[in-house]
Design a protein around this motif. Structure first.
Motif, mmCIF file in Angstrom:
data_model
loop_
_atom_site.group_PDB
_atom_site.id
_atom_site.type_symbol
_atom_site.label_atom_id
_atom_site.label_comp_id
_atom_site.label_asym_id
_atom_site.label_seq_id
_atom_site.Cartn_x
_atom_site.Cartn_y
_atom_site.Cartn_z
ATOM 1 N N SER A 22 0.846 -1.184 0.000
ATOM 2 C CA SER A 22 0.000 0.000 0.000
ATOM 3 C C SER A 22 0.879 1.230 0.000
ATOM 4 O O SER A 22 1.767 1.349 0.837
ATOM 5 C CB SER A 22 -0.927 0.002 1.227
ATOM 6 O OG SER A 22 -1.679 1.195 1.265
ATOM 7 N N GLU A 24 0.646 5.386 -0.034
ATOM 8 C CA GLU A 24 -0.221 6.533 0.182
ATOM 9 C C GLU A 24 0.644 7.787 0.216
ATOM 10 O O GLU A 24 1.563 7.869 1.029
ATOM 11 C CB GLU A 24 -0.989 6.370 1.493
ATOM 12 C CG GLU A 24 -1.989 7.471 1.787
ATOM 13 C CD GLU A 24 -2.742 7.215 3.075
ATOM 14 O OE1 GLU A 24 -3.610 8.031 3.434
ATOM 15 O OE2 GLU A 24 -2.450 6.196 3.737
ATOM 16 N N TYR A 111 -3.674 13.941 -3.783
ATOM 17 C CA TYR A 111 -3.540 12.790 -2.889
ATOM 18 C C TYR A 111 -3.764 11.523 -3.705
ATOM 19 O O TYR A 111 -4.686 11.436 -4.521
ATOM 20 C CB TYR A 111 -4.562 12.865 -1.759
ATOM 21 C CG TYR A 111 -4.745 11.566 -1.003
ATOM 22 C CD1 TYR A 111 -3.865 11.188 0.007
ATOM 23 C CD2 TYR A 111 -5.808 10.716 -1.304
ATOM 24 C CE1 TYR A 111 -4.030 10.001 0.687
ATOM 25 C CE2 TYR A 111 -5.982 9.528 -0.627
ATOM 26 C CZ TYR A 111 -5.096 9.173 0.365
ATOM 27 O OH TYR A 111 -5.266 7.989 1.035
ATOM 28 N N GLU A 113 -3.589 7.034 -3.399
ATOM 29 C CA GLU A 113 -3.390 5.806 -2.641
ATOM 30 C C GLU A 113 -3.476 4.628 -3.608
ATOM 31 O O GLU A 113 -4.459 4.475 -4.331
ATOM 32 C CB GLU A 113 -4.443 5.655 -1.545
ATOM 33 C CG GLU A 113 -4.236 4.385 -0.708
ATOM 34 C CD GLU A 113 -5.245 4.244 0.416
ATOM 35 O OE1 GLU A 113 -5.145 3.289 1.193
ATOM 36 O OE2 GLU A 113 -6.151 5.114 0.505
ATOM 37 N N ASN A 115 -3.172 0.489 -3.702
ATOM 38 C CA ASN A 115 -3.126 -0.767 -2.961
ATOM 39 C C ASN A 115 -2.953 -1.917 -3.933
ATOM 40 O O ASN A 115 -3.698 -2.023 -4.917
ATOM 41 C CB ASN A 115 -4.407 -0.965 -2.147
ATOM 42 C CG ASN A 115 -4.577 0.089 -1.067
ATOM 43 O OD1 ASN A 115 -3.646 0.363 -0.316
ATOM 44 N ND2 ASN A 115 -5.745 0.706 -1.001
ATOM 45 N N ASP A 151 -9.652 4.719 6.880
ATOM 46 C CA ASP A 151 -10.121 5.248 5.594
ATOM 47 C C ASP A 151 -10.984 6.491 5.792
ATOM 48 O O ASP A 151 -10.831 7.491 5.083
ATOM 49 C CB ASP A 151 -10.905 4.175 4.842
ATOM 50 C CG ASP A 151 -10.017 3.019 4.387
ATOM 51 O OD1 ASP A 151 -8.796 3.247 4.248
ATOM 52 O OD2 ASP A 151 -10.544 1.911 4.188
ATOM 53 N N THR A 154 -8.852 9.456 6.728
ATOM 54 C CA THR A 154 -8.132 9.995 5.578
ATOM 55 C C THR A 154 -9.023 10.913 4.752
ATOM 56 O O THR A 154 -8.616 12.018 4.368
ATOM 57 C CB THR A 154 -7.615 8.847 4.695
ATOM 58 O OG1 THR A 154 -6.710 8.033 5.458
ATOM 59 C CG2 THR A 154 -6.877 9.394 3.474
#
Length: 210
Positions: A22, A24, A111, A113, A115, A151, A154
């Motif tokens: 992951s 981020e 931003y 992220e 995964n 989550d 965030t």
């Protein structure tokens, strides 16, 4: 994971075993620029991408996910936020690109992220041969709940950052507008004083001339 230099502000990498990765991060995307990030993914491995533009311009950005054979897996234009899940069809390096080429003066703060692979279960539960005990079941539920809380936190932080930037921008505009109004009031007051001074100034009369 290879990341372009001088663009990363915050980078958090979490690696759980060898199956789950992951990434981020929050990075600055200059105007008329393109930033790409690379991740090696094994075949038949699931992956998910989530992104959001925090500040800058109209809060939009072009996004493209490209596979190792140059195939386009995901492509969107002028998006504020979105998420996409896919399964790697081939083993290789996958590229995620964010483009701000359509903007000539607006910097963006983005931003992202990414995964890769399934989430790793709690130690001792993933390969459990028997039925889970009540304590193990509770621990697994707490683990899932904590992940959901992370989550939500965030997303709340992202919305908070957007609200703070908008408030700072509005405050700056109000400040400069107030300064312009103050200067205008001072100029008008000075002009009125000069006009009134001319009304009451000594002027030669016809009697004085005789």
């Amino acid at each position: 994971m290879y990341i372009a230099p001088l663009v990363t502000i915050v980078l958090v990498t979490l690696i759980s075993g060898i199956f789950s990765k992951s990434v981020e991060l929050t990075f600055e995307l200059p105007d008329s620029a393109v930033e790409c990030f690379y991740q090696e993914i094994e075949q038949n491995t699931s992956a998910s991408l989530e992104y959001q533009v925090i500040t800058g311009g109209q809060y939009d950005v072009d996004v493209k996910v490209e596979g190792p054979n140059k195939q386009i897996i995901y492509q969107q234009q002028k998006m504020q936020y979105d998420s996409h899940q896919f399964t790697a069809q081939h083993t290789g390096v996958y590229k995620v690109c964010f483009s701000n080429e359509f903007s000539t003066f607006s910097h963006k703060l983005v931003y992202m992220e990414l995964n890769v692979g399934p989430e790793q279960p709690l130690p001792g539960i993933g390969e459990h041969a028997t039925v889970l005990t009540q304590l193990e079941t509770s621990a697994d539920e707490i683990h899932s709940a904590l992940n959901r809380i992370i989550d939500h936190q965030t997303h709340h932080r992202l919305r908070e950052a957007q609200g703070r930037k908008a408030a700072e921008y509005l405050n700056e505009r109000v400040f400069w507008w107030s300064m312009c109004e103050t200067v205008a009031i001072v100029c008008v007051a000075f002009a009125q004083v000069m006009v009134l001074k001319n009304f009451f100034s000594d002027r030669p009369t016809l009697y004085n001339k005789m």
